[in-house]
Scaffold this motif. Structure first.
Motif: not given
Length: 121
Positions: A52-81
């Protein structure tokens, strides 16, 4: 913490979708946010997580390289591209929050409702 996910839908293989998960309530207690998915007839599985703070991410092997998780703390929102979607990505996708850590799927104990992603071949 209440979680509201949206953004699912029907997409052709190779296409993209972006899921959103808005958090409300006592968001200061969030340590990590994650996305999980459950395909028909299968158990729920971990897909991606972000601290939630910082930029560390972690992915399952099945989605790595295709999915990207990100967050916007100002909006309290997490995205999955989700790019380069495959029929096997078809599932109900759930967002979840963790208070005690972020990099271990078993720490996620606060769940939102799911959003259905269907990938056609």
């Amino acid at each position: 913490v209440q979680l509201q996910a949206c953004g699912g839908g029907l997409v052709q293989a190779g296409g993209s979708l972006r899921l959103s998960c808005a958090a409300s309530g006592r968001t200061v207690s969030i340590y990590g946010m994650g996305w999980f998915r459950q395909a028909p007839g299968k158990e729920r599985e971990f897909a991606a997580a972000i601290r939630w703070s910082g930029s560390s991410t972690y992915y399952a092997d099945s989605v790595k390289g295709r999915f990207t998780i990100s967050r916007d703390n100002a909006k309290n929102t997490v995205y999955l591209q989700m790019n380069s979607l495959k029929p096997e990505d078809t599932a109900v996708y759930y967002c979840a929050a963790a208070k005690l850590g972020w990099g271990r799927p078993e720490l996620y104990d606060n769940w939102g409702q799911g959003t259905l992603v269907t990938v056609s071949s």
